[in-house]
Structure formats: C-alpha cells, structure tokens
Motif scaffolding. Sequence first.
Motif, PDB file in Angstrom:
ATOM      1  N   ASN A   1      32.409 -26.883  -6.997  1.00 61.96           N
ATOM      2  CA  ASN A   1      33.501 -26.440  -8.470  1.00 61.96           C
ATOM      3  C   ASN A   1      32.801 -25.979  -8.855  1.00 61.96           C
ATOM      4  O   ASN A   1      32.901 -25.951 -10.325  1.00 61.96           O
TER       5      ASN A   1
ATOM      6  N   TRP B   1      35.691 -23.340  -2.835  1.00 62.79           N
ATOM      7  CA  TRP B   1      35.808 -22.317  -2.053  1.00 62.79           C
ATOM      8  C   TRP B   1      36.165 -23.680  -1.259  1.00 62.79           C
ATOM      9  O   TRP B   1      35.043 -24.632  -0.530  1.00 62.79           O
TER      10      TRP B   1
ATOM     11  N   THR C   1      39.536 -20.224   1.883  1.00 62.27           N
ATOM     12  CA  THR C   1      40.652 -20.572   0.544  1.00 62.27           C
ATOM     13  C   THR C   1      39.855 -21.206  -0.996  1.00 62.27           C
ATOM     14  O   THR C   1      38.862 -21.658  -0.866  1.00 62.27           O
TER      15      THR C   1
ATOM     16  N   ARG D   1      39.677 -21.604  -4.728  1.00 59.34           N
ATOM     17  CA  ARG D   1      40.608 -22.139  -5.918  1.00 59.34           C
ATOM     18  C   ARG D   1      40.059 -21.782  -7.030  1.00 59.34           C
ATOM     19  O   ARG D   1      39.008 -22.120  -7.327  1.00 59.34           O
ATOM     20  N   ASN D   2      40.925 -21.511  -8.137  1.00 53.55           N
ATOM     21  CA  ASN D   2      40.615 -20.206  -9.491  1.00 53.55           C
ATOM     22  C   ASN D   2      41.370 -21.646 -10.643  1.00 53.55           C
ATOM     23  O   ASN D   2      42.624 -21.226 -11.045  1.00 53.55           O
ATOM     24  N   ASP D   3      40.544 -22.951 -11.080  1.00 58.64           N
ATOM     25  CA  ASP D   3      41.070 -23.346 -12.194  1.00 58.64           C
ATOM     26  C   ASP D   3      40.445 -23.221 -13.037  1.00 58.64           C
ATOM     27  O   ASP D   3      40.037 -24.202 -14.515  1.00 58.64           O
TER      28      ASP D   3
END
Length: 246
Positions: free
Chosen positions: A33, A208, A230, A232-234
């Motif tokens: 994260n 990722w 994959t 992930r962009n938050d």
Amino acid sequence: MLAAAPAFAQEPPVVQSGEDGRQAASLTVYNNNLGLVRETRRVTLPAGASVLRYADVAQQIRPETVYIRDAQDAAAFTVLEQNYKYDLLTPSRLLELYVERDLSLVRVNPATGDEEVVEATLLSTGSAPSGGGGYGYGYGYGYASYVDPYSAVYRTGEGITWGDVGRPVFPDVPPNFVSRPTLEWLLESPRGGARTVETTYLTWGLSWSADYVLVLTEDEKAGDLAGWVTLRNDAGLTLRNARLQL
C-alpha cells in the motif's frame, strides 16, 4: 526547537505549477500500500522570495517524505517553508473560510412567507476550525469537518446574533480555498529564471499483485505461462506516460 521566520515587506509572488508543466514522471509501487513518486516540472521562478504552488499531487501523500530540488543547480533556490493543502468544498468549510468576511443571510418572514435578505459579517463559526494549512514550519492538512450553522455568530445592523438567523449565502469562493491536492513552498532564489524542478515523495494508496496462468499441452510435457500484474491506485493521483517499476 524555535526558528525565526523570515519577514517580507510584502506578500511574495505566487508561481502556479500543475499537471500541464510535468515533463517526466516515474512511479515505484510496493506491495504494501505504498508508492514512491518522482517527477520533474518546468517552472519559472522570480529572483528573491516566491511561493511555488505545486498542484496535482497525491491525496494520500506523506508530506514528511517530500523532497524538492533543482535538477540542474543545487544552489538555485532555498526552501524556507513547506505546506500540504487540500480542502473539500463543503458548507462547513465555506463558513470557516468566511470568518470576518461579509455575506448575506436569507430569512423567511413567517407572516408573509417572503424572503428577506440581511447583510451580515460572520464573526465566528462557534466551532474549532478543521485546518487547511498556512505558512509555517510543518504541514497544513485540510480535511472535512462539521460546523453547526446554529452556532455561528454574526454581526448585522441589529447587533450580534446567532441561532436560526437565516440561510447564509456566500458571494464567491475565497481565494485561499485549495480544491486540488497541492504542495506549497516558500522559496528564496538568488536569481530568477526557468528551472527544472524535481520532486520525490511517498504516498499511501498504491499496491500491486501478480497472477499467473499455466496452460499445458495435451501431453502435459510443455505449456504456456501468462502473467498479469494488477495495479491498484487509491492514492488520488494520475500520472500519464509514467515509467512504472514494481
């Protein structure tokens, strides 16, 4: 520790930098994260003191990890102050920004049902401010808060009042409102000119994972292996054409 803040005879000029000034960007994403952002932008700084307002950074940035430098000349400027600013436009935040400013109160006459407009000055929201950042040694965080409109205190032609005094109407959005995640530096430059500025920082909200598919031949002696990553962009950040490392 105490530090003497620099004093300026007038407000320093503000230099705006946004996504359109970005020259290059790279992103290193860890699988816990966390991500490392590095980018360069072209800005023009005046000689002397100036404020560099650096928009379009991650919402989940860790401000204590920010580092800025001139990519070509280490002595091009000195960083005096650093802030991170980001506000959400809410009724509560507007009330906070309008303290000691003029606005209108729209009341409904209970006898006639007609609306009456009363000019007023907001003296206090009656609540502790949520923050939003200003110049200082450290960081200013803007975050959502709730202000009870019945606790706000106004000055009208009738005197000081509060409670159910009407619906506040704001003439505009204050200039100090920051609608996008923005880093802001107070810089001192010995000479003016165009600069290539490099910034690096860590941000939460990036991760990722990898998945693999193995397809065997009929005799099960060979096969094809396909892998997908994959991302992930938050983090609240968009980097176009960025170099990516996992």
